[in-house]
Scaffold this motif. Structure first.
Motif, short mmCIF file in Angstrom:
data_model
loop_
_atom_site.label_atom_id
_atom_site.label_comp_id
_atom_site.label_asym_id
_atom_site.label_seq_id
_atom_site.Cartn_x
_atom_site.Cartn_y
_atom_site.Cartn_z
N ALA A 250 -7.12 -3.83 -12.65
CA ALA A 250 -6.76 -2.76 -11.71
C ALA A 250 -7.53 -2.86 -10.39
CB ALA A 250 -7.03 -1.41 -12.37
N PHE A 251 -8.79 -3.31 -10.45
CA PHE A 251 -9.60 -3.34 -9.22
C PHE A 251 -9.06 -4.38 -8.24
CE2 PHE A 251 -12.30 -1.74 -12.66
CZ PHE A 251 -12.50 -0.47 -12.17
N ALA A 252 -8.77 -5.59 -8.75
CA ALA A 252 -8.25 -6.64 -7.87
C ALA A 252 -6.83 -6.27 -7.40
CB ALA A 252 -8.23 -7.97 -8.61
N ILE A 253 -6.08 -5.62 -8.27
CA ILE A 253 -4.69 -5.26 -7.93
C ILE A 253 -4.67 -4.23 -6.79
CG2 ILE A 253 -2.69 -4.01 -8.88
CD1 ILE A 253 -3.25 -5.66 -11.51
N VAL A 254 -5.48 -3.20 -6.92
CA VAL A 254 -5.50 -2.19 -5.84
C VAL A 254 -6.10 -2.80 -4.57
CG1 VAL A 254 -6.54 -0.01 -5.10
CG2 VAL A 254 -5.43 -0.18 -7.34
N ALA A 255 -7.12 -3.63 -4.72
CA ALA A 255 -7.69 -4.28 -3.53
C ALA A 255 -6.62 -5.09 -2.82
CB ALA A 255 -8.87 -5.17 -3.94
N GLY A 256 -5.81 -5.84 -3.58
CA GLY A 256 -4.75 -6.65 -2.98
C GLY A 256 -3.72 -5.79 -2.25
N GLY A 261 -2.65 -8.05 4.56
CA GLY A 261 -2.38 -9.50 4.52
C GLY A 261 -2.70 -10.17 3.20
N SER A 262 -2.92 -9.40 2.14
CA SER A 262 -3.37 -9.99 0.87
C SER A 262 -2.21 -10.41 -0.03
CB SER A 262 -4.26 -9.00 0.11
OG SER A 262 -5.40 -8.71 0.87
N ASP A 263 -2.50 -11.35 -0.90
CA ASP A 263 -1.55 -11.81 -1.92
C ASP A 263 -2.39 -12.24 -3.12
OD1 ASP A 263 0.32 -13.05 -3.52
OD2 ASP A 263 1.20 -14.25 -1.91
N VAL A 264 -2.42 -11.39 -4.14
CA VAL A 264 -3.34 -11.58 -5.27
C VAL A 264 -2.56 -11.57 -6.57
CG1 VAL A 264 -5.21 -10.46 -6.59
CG2 VAL A 264 -5.31 -10.51 -4.08
N THR A 265 -2.87 -12.51 -7.45
CA THR A 265 -2.26 -12.52 -8.77
C THR A 265 -3.35 -12.45 -9.83
OG1 THR A 265 -0.40 -13.83 -7.98
CG2 THR A 265 -0.75 -13.78 -10.37
N VAL A 266 -3.21 -11.53 -10.75
CA VAL A 266 -4.11 -11.49 -11.91
C VAL A 266 -3.31 -11.98 -13.11
CG1 VAL A 266 -5.74 -10.15 -13.27
CG2 VAL A 266 -5.28 -9.50 -10.89
N GLU A 284 5.71 3.42 -8.01
CA GLU A 284 6.29 4.64 -7.43
C GLU A 284 5.74 4.91 -6.03
OE1 GLU A 284 6.86 6.71 -11.84
OE2 GLU A 284 5.49 7.64 -10.42
N MET A 285 4.52 4.42 -5.79
CA MET A 285 3.92 4.60 -4.46
C MET A 285 4.45 3.56 -3.46
SD MET A 285 -0.01 5.34 -5.64
CE MET A 285 -0.71 5.99 -4.11
N GLY A 286 5.31 2.69 -3.95
CA GLY A 286 5.91 1.69 -3.05
C GLY A 286 5.18 0.37 -3.04
N ALA A 287 4.35 0.11 -4.05
CA ALA A 287 3.59 -1.14 -4.08
C ALA A 287 4.51 -2.34 -4.28
CB ALA A 287 2.58 -1.10 -5.21
N ASP A 288 4.19 -3.42 -3.59
CA ASP A 288 4.86 -4.70 -3.85
C ASP A 288 4.10 -5.32 -5.02
OD1 ASP A 288 5.78 -7.25 -3.94
OD2 ASP A 288 5.56 -7.66 -1.80
N LEU A 289 4.51 -4.96 -6.22
CA LEU A 289 3.84 -5.40 -7.45
C LEU A 289 4.90 -5.97 -8.38
CD1 LEU A 289 1.28 -3.31 -9.56
CD2 LEU A 289 3.25 -4.37 -10.64
N VAL A 290 4.74 -7.20 -8.75
CA VAL A 290 5.71 -7.80 -9.68
C VAL A 290 4.99 -8.42 -10.86
CG1 VAL A 290 7.63 -8.26 -8.08
CG2 VAL A 290 5.77 -9.90 -8.26
N VAL A 305 0.21 -10.33 -13.03
CA VAL A 305 0.54 -9.23 -12.11
C VAL A 305 0.25 -9.70 -10.68
CG1 VAL A 305 0.16 -6.80 -11.53
CG2 VAL A 305 -0.12 -7.57 -13.90
N ARG A 306 1.32 -9.75 -9.86
CA ARG A 306 1.16 -10.21 -8.48
C ARG A 306 1.35 -9.05 -7.52
NH1 ARG A 306 4.65 -14.84 -5.24
NH2 ARG A 306 3.34 -14.81 -3.37
N VAL A 307 0.42 -8.90 -6.61
CA VAL A 307 0.57 -7.84 -5.59
C VAL A 307 0.42 -8.43 -4.20
CG1 VAL A 307 -0.18 -5.82 -6.93
CG2 VAL A 307 -1.90 -7.23 -5.80
N ARG A 308 1.17 -7.86 -3.26
CA ARG A 308 0.98 -8.17 -1.84
C ARG A 308 0.75 -6.85 -1.12
NH1 ARG A 308 5.62 -12.67 -2.39
NH2 ARG A 308 5.99 -11.31 -4.15
N SER A 309 -0.05 -6.91 -0.07
CA SER A 309 -0.43 -5.67 0.64
C SER A 309 0.80 -4.83 0.92
CB SER A 309 -1.07 -5.95 1.98
OG SER A 309 -1.78 -7.11 1.93
N SER A 310 0.64 -3.55 0.76
CA SER A 310 1.79 -2.66 0.88
C SER A 310 1.38 -1.37 1.56
CB SER A 310 2.31 -2.29 -0.52
OG SER A 310 2.54 -3.44 -1.30
#
Ligand code: S3P
Length: 448
Positions: A250-256, A261-266, A284-290, A305-310
């Motif tokens: 969760a920490f790396a995901i929210v940071a991403g 400009g971030s693109d982080v995969t856990v 639901e908050m609109g995160a680019d999380l896949v 879990v991949r996230v990009r800044s949103s």
């Protein structure tokens, strides 16, 4: 267990975007249970990916003190030679659980099912936490409890000669309470029934079934669960592969999400539906999380879990979701600070009895960093971004709480000013590689 001698403050500041792929350590809940269930099984349990953090190592030491042989092999896997159900031995010294609520409460259940005595101690945080929620049902089962200051640690338990299986309706949504009653029930001749009106993480049920217990779960239309366990089973050693801990991911995901400009995969994250409330809320908050590469491992859903800044937007988090994200509210509050509009979190009463009073600790930490919020008895509203307000610049009191420390260090990575936490030593209880992994993604931490 080592109790930190002197605090290790740390600060974080915004800088580069975060990028990369990481694996977080093994799930804490599954790691504790692997060691415990291995200790009461016959044969040698092999555990791959065990979380090697203070909380879990404390459980390993406790299982050793109770007679199991617990070792780490040359390949980094852990091996537990168990004593079989009912086979634990009376420990010679005290069982020191440090900061660990799960380790201590579940071991109380295990000990209760044996006619032995054991003394439980912990650090200042654990010694403040309520144990009555576990001790009350254990008393009903015939356990004797000797505690000096209310139902708090330090205390001694003595299991009865013949444990009474009970039917217990869990009064608070707590996987620890449910699990303690079930683990005690292993020692009784008969059926122990636990009714939980609100479902909580089900690792005990799934893993006990995996170790060979006769355990059934009935799910009512309203989601409540009735769990029945037949006592005195013959548990058999297993090969356990522990997936990555979603509560650490969760920490790396929210940071991403909040660092531009971030693109982080856990990779390799446990996706048990009773643990993924944060991911649902972030979507639901609109995160680019896949979720990529979704698969099954040891009966659990896992994935990357991949996230990009949103640009996030504030939402209302329904109270019934709390058990599925109970450890994630501190880091959700950080995400909420960057959202457009307020985020409303309700049904947070259990946050008051975690490693710290997390509701108060989060609210004070946000205020110290110029983030507007409203703390209610059982709720928190975090105002989102406010035009012209520069956030950050504060020092957060962590109260021996690892998740408060990590959450506010993540805040600093995206705030206008650096953020400091007064201590990071207790991060070792759950996520010793936090700093290194986050720095590997580009996070800027520094000793002020
Ligand atoms: C846990 C249950 C939860 C959670 C804790 C781990 C478990 O506690 O907060 O980190 O492994 O059973 P509660 O049962 O007190 O909600």
């Amino acid at each position: 267990m080592a109790h930190a001698a002197s605090p290790s403050p740390l600060s974080s500041r915004a800088g580069r975007s975060l990028a990369g792929r990481i694996r977080v350590p093994g799930d804490k809940s599954i790691s504790h249970r692997s060691l415990m269930f291995g200790a009461v099984s016959l044969g040698e349990t092999r555990i791959e990916g065990l979380l090697e953090a203070d909380d879990v190592l404390g459980t390993g030491a406790a299982m050793r003190a109770l007679g199991a042989v617990v070792t780490r092999d040359g390949e980094g896997a852990w091996r537990v030679s168990g004593l079989g159900c009912g086979g634990l031995l009376e420990p010679e010294g005290v069982l020191d659980f440090g900061n660990a609520g799960t380790g201590s409460r579940l071991t109380m259940g295990l000990v209760a099912g044996h006619s032995i005595a054991a003394t439980f101690v912990g650090d200042a945080s654990l010694s403040r936490r309520p144990m009555g929620r576990v001790l009350n049902p254990l008393r009903e089962m015939g356990v004797e409890v000797i505690a000096r200051s209310g139902d708090r640690l330090p205390l001694t338990l003595r299991g009865p000669k013949t444990l009474l299986p009970i039917t217990y309706r869990v009064p608070v949504p707590s996987a620890q309470v449910k699990s303690a009653v079930l683990l005690a029930g292993l020692g009784g001749a008969g059926i122990t029934t636990v009714i939980e009106p609100i479902a909580t993480r089900d690792h005990t049920e799934r893993m006990l079934q995996g170790f060979g217990a006769d355990l059934s779960v009935e799910i009512a239309e309203d989601g409540g669960r009735t769990i029945r366990l037949v006592g005195r089973p013959e548990l058999k050693a297993q090969h356990v592969v522990v997936p990555g801990d979603p509560s650490s991911a969760a920490f790396a995901i929210v940071a991403g999400l909040i660092v531009p400009g971030s693109d982080v995969t856990v990779e390799n994250v446990l996706l048990n539906p009773l643990r993924t409330g944060l991911f649902q809320t972030l979507l639901e908050m609109g995160a680019d999380l896949v979720i990529e590469n979704e698969r099954l491992s040891g009966g659990e859903r896992i994935g990357d879990v991949r996230v990009r800044s949103s640009q996030l937007k504030g939402v209302v988090v329904p109270p019934e979701r709390a058990p599925a994200m109970i450890d994630e509210y501190p880091i959700l509050a950080i995400a909420a600070a960057f959202a457009e509009g307020p985020t409303v979190m309700e049904g947070l009463e259990e946050l008051r009895v975690k490693e710290s009073d997390r509701l108060a600790a989060v609210a004070r930490g946000l205020e110290t960093n110029a983030i507007a919020c409203r703390e209610g008895d059982t709720s928190l509203v975090v105002e989102g971004r406010r035009a012209g307000v520069k956030i950050g610049g504060g020092t957060v009191a962590t109260h021996l709480d690892h998740r408060i420390a990590m959450s506010f260090l993540v805040l600093g990575l995206a705030a206008d000013r650096p953020v400091s936490v007064d201590d990071t030593a207790m991060i070792a209880t759950s996520f010793p590689s936090f700093r290194g992994l986050m720095e590997g993604l580009g996070a800027d931490f520094f000793e002020a």
